[in-house]
Design a protein around this motif. Structure first.
Motif, short mmCIF file in Angstrom:
data_model
loop_
_atom_site.label_atom_id
_atom_site.label_comp_id
_atom_site.label_asym_id
_atom_site.label_seq_id
_atom_site.Cartn_x
_atom_site.Cartn_y
_atom_site.Cartn_z
N ASP A 18 -2.90 -1.48 -2.94
CA ASP A 18 -4.26 -1.54 -2.44
C ASP A 18 -4.29 -0.83 -1.08
O ASP A 18 -3.29 -0.24 -0.67
CB ASP A 18 -4.78 -2.97 -2.35
CG ASP A 18 -3.84 -3.91 -1.60
OD1 ASP A 18 -2.97 -3.41 -0.85
OD2 ASP A 18 -3.96 -5.13 -1.75
N THR A 19 -5.39 -0.89 -0.41
CA THR A 19 -5.52 -0.25 0.89
C THR A 19 -5.33 -1.28 1.99
O THR A 19 -5.25 -2.49 1.74
CB THR A 19 -6.91 0.38 1.04
OG1 THR A 19 -7.90 -0.67 1.06
CG2 THR A 19 -7.21 1.34 -0.10
N GLN A 56 -0.99 -1.63 7.41
CA GLN A 56 -1.24 -2.82 6.60
C GLN A 56 -0.58 -4.06 7.23
O GLN A 56 -1.19 -5.14 7.29
CB GLN A 56 -0.74 -2.64 5.17
CG GLN A 56 -1.14 -3.81 4.28
CD GLN A 56 -0.71 -3.63 2.84
OE1 GLN A 56 0.46 -3.78 2.52
NE2 GLN A 56 -1.66 -3.28 1.97
N ASP A 116 0.82 -1.22 0.00
CA ASP A 116 0.00 0.00 0.00
C ASP A 116 0.85 1.27 0.00
O ASP A 116 0.36 2.36 0.29
CB ASP A 116 -1.00 0.01 1.17
CG ASP A 116 -0.34 0.08 2.54
OD1 ASP A 116 0.88 -0.19 2.64
OD2 ASP A 116 -1.06 0.38 3.52
#
Length: 435
Positions: A174-175, A212, A165
């Motif tokens: 992505d998140t 993350q 991320d």
């Protein structure tokens, strides 16, 4: 009634870890060996004359003086990098930005992901590899493509969505929530399905925020039967970057440890430049390390201390690290491991090299009770090595005074031509029509 297959040849068997036990006590090769298969598993291992007499109705495949081994186990690969293998002239961060990230972006296309997954697994099988632990990309379709391709071939594999991320192209990032939720969905779909296993997969600390990493650590805690795979201490500039990104961490390993990403089922690739605390903690937790020698030399990373780490009872596997590694061949990888160890002052024995490529990698991946050894009850994944596959190898093997002298030239000079045959879950792929 189930049918039997009786495989005849010289059989390579492991009874202990030759990295910590004298290899003479841990590994044997039977010149008149035989392996009896039934229903995809190994039923018996013994002498050819005995098993022929006990099972006269068995279908016999006689490989003569070829070496019958467990299928090779490649413990760290990036199947999405298949098409960029052997790209020139970069070290780790430049390699990622120049070659890896652009290629991985292409796997957002499910059709392209399927094509690469098929291509990679066929190349791996042609080189005698029957199990791999792979990173996918951040796209869920790349995970589905790999597991589907492996399922169609009957392979036992491990893989996971690569989570990032930050510090990567937007198309690959992505998140925190997406990384957690998509990984969860994929592991619920694939983990334990047939011969598939899931690995929770943060790429490495520089491309994941602490948030993350925390989310993936929480997911792993909820699904502890999964592996967790990532990278650790591959290059000196990378370690410096990690220190800048995680100023409160004690060391590189601590960036994972503080977020719940260390434990017995953790698998760390490379692990070249480890601090004493990191080695102590890895040994204490039972985490595994994976040696990627062709990659480490190809992109100038360094020389892993395999013998020293094994002496600490750290599980060590062996890997091609496609495509940072420069070959799909575990034989070439064994040769590189020998060369790296020589530069560190240790001459690994052929028995140790074959162990690392089979039972050692299986142990690192927590598959040591399933594959990697020719023993009753194990799944019947076999690789048959021709110990005279080329004129250069043949002339050296002809001068051998021991079986190990006959095997070593194939380790050092062998390639896909040395793979006489491969069996997957008791089914022959028939790569040598002369048998």
């Amino acid at each position: 009634m189930s049918e039997y297959d009786l495989i005849l040849g010289q059989t390579f068997q492991v009874t202990a870890n030759p990295m910590t036990t004298p290899w003479q006590q841990a590994v044997t090769v039977a010149s008149d060996g035989a392996v009896l298969l039934r229903d995809g598993r190994i039923e018996q291992v013994g002498h050819a004359s005995d098993l022929r007499q006990q099972h006269p109705q068995a279908r016999i495949t006689d490989y003569g003086d070829k070496l019958v081994c467990p299928g090779f186990v490649d413990a760290h690969v990036h199947y999405p990098q298949t098409a960029i293998i052997a790209s020139w002239g970069k070290q780790l961060i430049d390699w990622l930005n120049t070659y890896t990230f652009p290629e991985e972006t292409r796997l957002c296309d499910p059709a392209y992901a399927r094509a690469i997954a098929d291509r990679y697994l066929d190349l791996a099988l042609a080189h005698g590899t029957t199990t791999v632990c792979s990173y996918a990309t951040s796209h869920p379709a790349s995970v589905d493509a790999f597991f589907d391709a492996a399922e169609r071939r009957g392979l036992r594999v491990i893989a996971g969505k690569t989570c990032m991320d930050r510090n990567a192209p937007e198309a690959l990032c992505d998140t925190v929530q997406h990384a957690h939720d998509e990984s969860k969905s994929l592991l619920e779909k694939w983990h334990g399905r047939g011969r598939a296993h899931y690995a929770i997969t943060p790429r490495f600390s520089p491309t994941s925020t602490p948030e993350q990493l925390e989310a993936l650590g929480a997911l792993w805690a909820q699904h502890p039967s999964c592996l967790m795979q990532t990278h650790l201490s591959e290059q000196v500039p990378e370690i410096k970057w990690v220190r800048e990104l995680f100023p409160t961490a004690r060391d590189y390993l601590d960036t994972y440890e503080m977020h719940g990403l260390i434990g017995e089922r953790a698998v760390f690739g490379h692990a070249i430049h480890l601090e004493p605390r990191e080695i102590d903690r890895i040994a204490e937790t039972g985490a595994a390390l994976v040696h990627c020698p062709t990659s480490n030399t190809f992109i100038g990373s360094g020389l892993m201390d395999v013998a020293g780490l094994a002496a600490r009872s750290v599980p060590v596997g062996l890997a091609t690290d496609t495509g940072g590694g420069s070959s799909f061949s575990m034989l070439r990888t064994m040769a590189a491991a020998y060369e790296v160890a020589q530069l560190r002052g240790t001459a690994l024995h052929p028995a140790q090299l074959l162990y690392l490529a089979t039972a050692g990698s299986a142990r690192a991946l927590h598959l040591h009770d399933t594959i990697g050894t020719l023993s009753p009850g194990y799944e019947a994944d076999l690789t048959i090595l021709d110990l005279a596959s080329t004129p250069a190898i043949s002339q050296r093997a002809a001068e051998a005074e021991t079986i190990w002298e006959a095997i070593f030239p194939t380790i050092m000079m062998g390639d896909d031509r040395a793979i006489a045959d491969v069996w997957i879950a008791g089914k022959r792929r028939i790569t040598d029509q002369s048998v």
